[in-house]
Write a protein that holds these residues in place. Structure first.
Motif, PDB file in Angstrom:
ATOM      1  N   GLY A   1       0.826  -0.964  -0.490  1.00  0.00           N
ATOM      2  CA  GLY A   1      -0.086  -0.026   0.224  1.00  0.00           C
ATOM      3  C   GLY A   1       1.065   1.106   0.159  1.00  0.00           C
ATOM      4  N   THR A   2       2.300   1.311  -0.392  1.00  0.00           N
ATOM      5  CA  THR A   2       3.367   2.167  -0.115  1.00  0.00           C
ATOM      6  C   THR A   2       3.377   2.702  -2.031  1.00  0.00           C
ATOM      7  OG1 THR A   2       5.152   1.398   0.483  1.00  0.00           O
ATOM      8  CG2 THR A   2       3.626   1.579   1.811  1.00  0.00           C
ATOM      9  N   GLU A   3       4.144   3.930  -1.586  1.00  0.00           N
ATOM     10  CA  GLU A   3       4.161   4.334  -3.087  1.00  0.00           C
ATOM     11  C   GLU A   3       5.698   3.005  -3.520  1.00  0.00           C
ATOM     12  OE1 GLU A   3       5.580   8.502  -5.254  1.00  0.00           O
ATOM     13  OE2 GLU A   3       4.994   8.538  -3.000  1.00  0.00           O
ATOM     14  N   PHE A   4       6.092   3.155  -2.694  1.00  0.00           N
ATOM     15  CA  PHE A   4       7.504   2.282  -3.106  1.00  0.00           C
ATOM     16  C   PHE A   4       7.551   0.938  -2.641  1.00  0.00           C
ATOM     17  CE2 PHE A   4       8.235   6.911  -3.173  1.00  0.00           C
ATOM     18  CZ  PHE A   4       8.690   7.316  -4.363  1.00  0.00           C
ATOM     19  N   PRO A   5       6.738   0.104  -2.829  1.00  0.00           N
ATOM     20  CA  PRO A   5       6.820  -1.409  -2.189  1.00  0.00           C
ATOM     21  C   PRO A   5       8.068  -2.021  -2.289  1.00  0.00           C
ATOM     22  CG  PRO A   5       5.815  -1.194  -4.031  1.00  0.00           C
ATOM     23  CD  PRO A   5       6.094  -0.167  -4.508  1.00  0.00           C
ATOM     24  N   ASP A   6       9.313  -1.622  -3.221  1.00  0.00           N
ATOM     25  CA  ASP A   6      10.420  -2.690  -3.608  1.00  0.00           C
ATOM     26  C   ASP A   6      11.084  -2.469  -1.925  1.00  0.00           C
ATOM     27  OD1 ASP A   6      10.060  -0.155  -4.731  1.00  0.00           O
ATOM     28  OD2 ASP A   6      11.883  -1.293  -6.032  1.00  0.00           O
ATOM     29  N   VAL A   7      11.004  -1.202  -2.012  1.00  0.00           N
ATOM     30  CA  VAL A   7      12.087  -0.380  -0.699  1.00  0.00           C
ATOM     31  C   VAL A   7      11.541  -0.445   0.818  1.00  0.00           C
ATOM     32  CG1 VAL A   7      12.831   1.910  -0.059  1.00  0.00           C
ATOM     33  CG2 VAL A   7      12.518   0.950  -2.580  1.00  0.00           C
ATOM     34  N   CYS A   8      10.492   0.020   0.471  1.00  0.00           N
ATOM     35  CA  CYS A   8       9.687  -1.282   1.527  1.00  0.00           C
ATOM     36  C   CYS A   8       9.956  -2.419   2.530  1.00  0.00           C
ATOM     37  CB  CYS A   8       8.273  -0.433   2.062  1.00  0.00           C
ATOM     38  SG  CYS A   8       7.084  -0.897   2.973  1.00  0.00           S
ATOM     39  N   THR A   9       9.844  -3.125   1.200  1.00  0.00           N
ATOM     40  CA  THR A   9       9.717  -4.945   1.366  1.00  0.00           C
ATOM     41  C   THR A   9      11.626  -4.719   1.627  1.00  0.00           C
ATOM     42  OG1 THR A   9       7.596  -5.257   0.479  1.00  0.00           O
ATOM     43  CG2 THR A   9       9.586  -7.083   0.705  1.00  0.00           C
ATOM     44  N   SER A  10      12.470  -4.620   0.704  1.00  0.00           N
ATOM     45  CA  SER A  10      13.495  -5.069   1.147  1.00  0.00           C
ATOM     46  C   SER A  10      13.863  -4.466   2.313  1.00  0.00           C
ATOM     47  CB  SER A  10      14.098  -4.300  -0.159  1.00  0.00           C
ATOM     48  OG  SER A  10      14.576  -3.547   0.122  1.00  0.00           O
ATOM     49  N   THR A  11      14.067  -3.026   2.930  1.00  0.00           N
ATOM     50  CA  THR A  11      14.542  -2.234   3.963  1.00  0.00           C
ATOM     51  C   THR A  11      13.538  -3.057   5.682  1.00  0.00           C
ATOM     52  OG1 THR A  11      14.491  -0.358   2.546  1.00  0.00           O
ATOM     53  CG2 THR A  11      15.023  -0.448   5.508  1.00  0.00           C
ATOM     54  N   LEU A  12      12.293  -3.272   5.407  1.00  0.00           N
ATOM     55  CA  LEU A  12      11.956  -3.793   6.413  1.00  0.00           C
ATOM     56  C   LEU A  12      12.348  -5.361   6.461  1.00  0.00           C
ATOM     57  CD1 LEU A  12       8.292  -2.249   6.621  1.00  0.00           C
ATOM     58  CD2 LEU A  12       9.922  -1.526   7.653  1.00  0.00           C
ATOM     59  N   GLU A  13      12.621  -6.057   5.648  1.00  0.00           N
ATOM     60  CA  GLU A  13      12.663  -7.689   6.365  1.00  0.00           C
ATOM     61  C   GLU A  13      14.271  -7.903   5.934  1.00  0.00           C
ATOM     62  OE1 GLU A  13      11.856  -9.515   2.854  1.00  0.00           O
ATOM     63  OE2 GLU A  13       9.676  -9.769   3.360  1.00  0.00           O
ATOM     64  N   SER A  14      14.883  -6.539   6.583  1.00  0.00           N
ATOM     65  CA  SER A  14      16.448  -6.563   6.722  1.00  0.00           C
ATOM     66  C   SER A  14      16.261  -7.102   7.744  1.00  0.00           C
ATOM     67  CB  SER A  14      17.074  -6.189   5.841  1.00  0.00           C
ATOM     68  OG  SER A  14      16.613  -4.118   6.369  1.00  0.00           O
ATOM     69  N   ASP A  15      16.011  -6.510   8.829  1.00  0.00           N
ATOM     70  CA  ASP A  15      15.810  -6.115  10.061  1.00  0.00           C
ATOM     71  C   ASP A  15      14.757  -7.187  10.172  1.00  0.00           C
ATOM     72  OD1 ASP A  15      14.818  -5.489  13.014  1.00  0.00           O
ATOM     73  OD2 ASP A  15      15.388  -3.482  12.546  1.00  0.00           O
ATOM     74  N   THR A  16      15.503  -8.585  11.638  1.00  0.00           N
ATOM     75  CA  THR A  16      14.619 -10.035  11.403  1.00  0.00           C
ATOM     76  C   THR A  16      13.556 -10.057  12.611  1.00  0.00           C
ATOM     77  OG1 THR A  16      16.426 -10.231  12.917  1.00  0.00           O
ATOM     78  CG2 THR A  16      16.834 -10.909  10.665  1.00  0.00           C
ATOM     79  N   ARG A  17      14.057  -8.751  13.213  1.00  0.00           N
ATOM     80  CA  ARG A  17      12.190  -8.385  14.005  1.00  0.00           C
ATOM     81  C   ARG A  17      10.696  -7.534  13.788  1.00  0.00           C
ATOM     82  NH1 ARG A  17      14.039  -3.245  17.641  1.00  0.00           N
ATOM     83  NH2 ARG A  17      14.004  -2.484  14.849  1.00  0.00           N
ATOM     84  N   SER A  18      11.331  -7.485  12.500  1.00  0.00           N
ATOM     85  CA  SER A  18       9.897  -7.332  11.595  1.00  0.00           C
ATOM     86  C   SER A  18       9.530  -8.313  11.108  1.00  0.00           C
ATOM     87  CB  SER A  18      10.487  -6.090  10.453  1.00  0.00           C
ATOM     88  OG  SER A  18      11.101  -6.800   9.622  1.00  0.00           O
ATOM     89  N   LEU A  19       9.793  -9.284  11.125  1.00  0.00           N
ATOM     90  CA  LEU A  19       9.373 -10.799  11.180  1.00  0.00           C
ATOM     91  C   LEU A  19       8.471 -10.797  12.019  1.00  0.00           C
ATOM     92  CD1 LEU A  19      12.102 -12.637   9.309  1.00  0.00           C
ATOM     93  CD2 LEU A  19       9.956 -11.022   8.215  1.00  0.00           C
ATOM     94  N   LYS A  20       8.217 -10.829  12.963  1.00  0.00           N
ATOM     95  CA  LYS A  20       7.663 -11.202  14.399  1.00  0.00           C
ATOM     96  C   LYS A  20       6.394 -10.278  14.535  1.00  0.00           C
ATOM     97  CE  LYS A  20      10.961 -14.644  16.119  1.00  0.00           C
ATOM     98  NZ  LYS A  20      12.195 -14.980  16.824  1.00  0.00           N
ATOM     99  N   ALA A  21       6.401  -8.836  14.085  1.00  0.00           N
ATOM    100  CA  ALA A  21       6.478  -7.590  14.414  1.00  0.00           C
ATOM    101  C   ALA A  21       4.977  -7.248  14.398  1.00  0.00           C
ATOM    102  CB  ALA A  21       7.246  -6.350  14.279  1.00  0.00           C
ATOM    103  N   ASP A  22       3.581  -7.405  14.929  1.00  0.00           N
ATOM    104  CA  ASP A  22       2.273  -6.213  14.576  1.00  0.00           C
ATOM    105  C   ASP A  22       2.431  -5.057  13.747  1.00  0.00           C
ATOM    106  OD1 ASP A  22       2.930  -4.833  16.684  1.00  0.00           O
ATOM    107  OD2 ASP A  22       0.859  -5.647  17.742  1.00  0.00           O
ATOM    108  N   LEU A  23       1.244  -4.569  13.530  1.00  0.00           N
ATOM    109  CA  LEU A  23       1.451  -2.903  12.634  1.00  0.00           C
ATOM    110  C   LEU A  23       2.462  -2.028  13.560  1.00  0.00           C
ATOM    111  CD1 LEU A  23       0.596  -1.335  10.263  1.00  0.00           C
ATOM    112  CD2 LEU A  23      -1.326  -0.733  11.515  1.00  0.00           C
ATOM    113  N   LYS A  24       1.883  -1.895  14.791  1.00  0.00           N
ATOM    114  CA  LYS A  24       2.664  -0.938  15.806  1.00  0.00           C
ATOM    115  C   LYS A  24       4.417  -1.471  16.087  1.00  0.00           C
ATOM    116  CE  LYS A  24       2.076   1.016  20.459  1.00  0.00           C
ATOM    117  NZ  LYS A  24       1.615   0.879  21.756  1.00  0.00           N
TER     118      LYS A  24
END
Length: 173
Positions: free
Chosen positions: A39-62
């Motif tokens: 839902g963002t303007e740059f989904p590729d940048v969003c996905t690659s950057t967030l997935e680079s932090d392993t904490r995000s794989l267990k995180a809720d939206l907050k």
């Protein structure tokens, strides 16, 4: 053109649809990242950057939003590190001034996000955290306006990622 309602002519309003990202309350990890980044303007940048932090794989939206905010501070500090050597190698006062402006914008923004931005976030003041990220976004656009070739890639990434983070933070308010 207008519509008549109860004998009063009203102008016809054109309604534009805005992409709304909806998430299930229990959605976490990769499915949340995929849906949110989609839902963002740059989904590729969003996905690659967030997935680079392993904490995000267990995180809720907050949690994902806080991680994105923390990553913004880290990426801003990295951008300052990229800009700094070019300050040292300036060939004129004008180029020095522009490069210092870029360095200071990134460096100060990183500190502002780490301090005020994260504090606002933790206090549930998501709009204020958003505003801090928006200041970094504007600093990035301003720096990019100088046309410093050595900072073009950094400015492009930072403008995209801060745009993404603003979109994610907006989901919380």
């Amino acid at each position: 053109m207008g519509i008549k309602l109860l004998g009063v002519s009203l102008p016809l309003l054109v309604i534009f649809s805005v992409a709304v990202i909806s998430t299930a309350a229990d959605e976490k990890g990769k499915p949340l990242i995929t849906r949110t980044c989609g839902g963002t303007e740059f989904p590729d940048v969003c996905t690659s950057t967030l997935e680079s932090d392993t904490r995000s794989l267990k995180a809720d939206l907050k949690g994902l939003s806080r991680i994105a905010l923390e990553l913004t501070a880290a990426k801003s500090k990295e951008a300052a590190g990229v800009a700094y050597p070019f300050v040292q190698n300036s060939t004129s006062y004008e180029s020095w001034s522009q490069r210092v402006t870029c360095f200071d914008g990134y460096n100060f923004s990183a500190d502002r996000i780490k301090g005020d931005g994260l504090q606002y976030f933790d206090e549930g003041k998501y709009k204020k955290a958003y505003q801090i990220v928006d200041l970094l976004y504007n600093e990035t656009i301003y720096c990019n306006g100088f046309g410093i070739p050595q900072l073009a890639e950094t400015n492009t990434f930072m403008s995209k990622f801060t745009s993404v983070v603003k979109t994610i933070l907006h989901l919380l308010f």
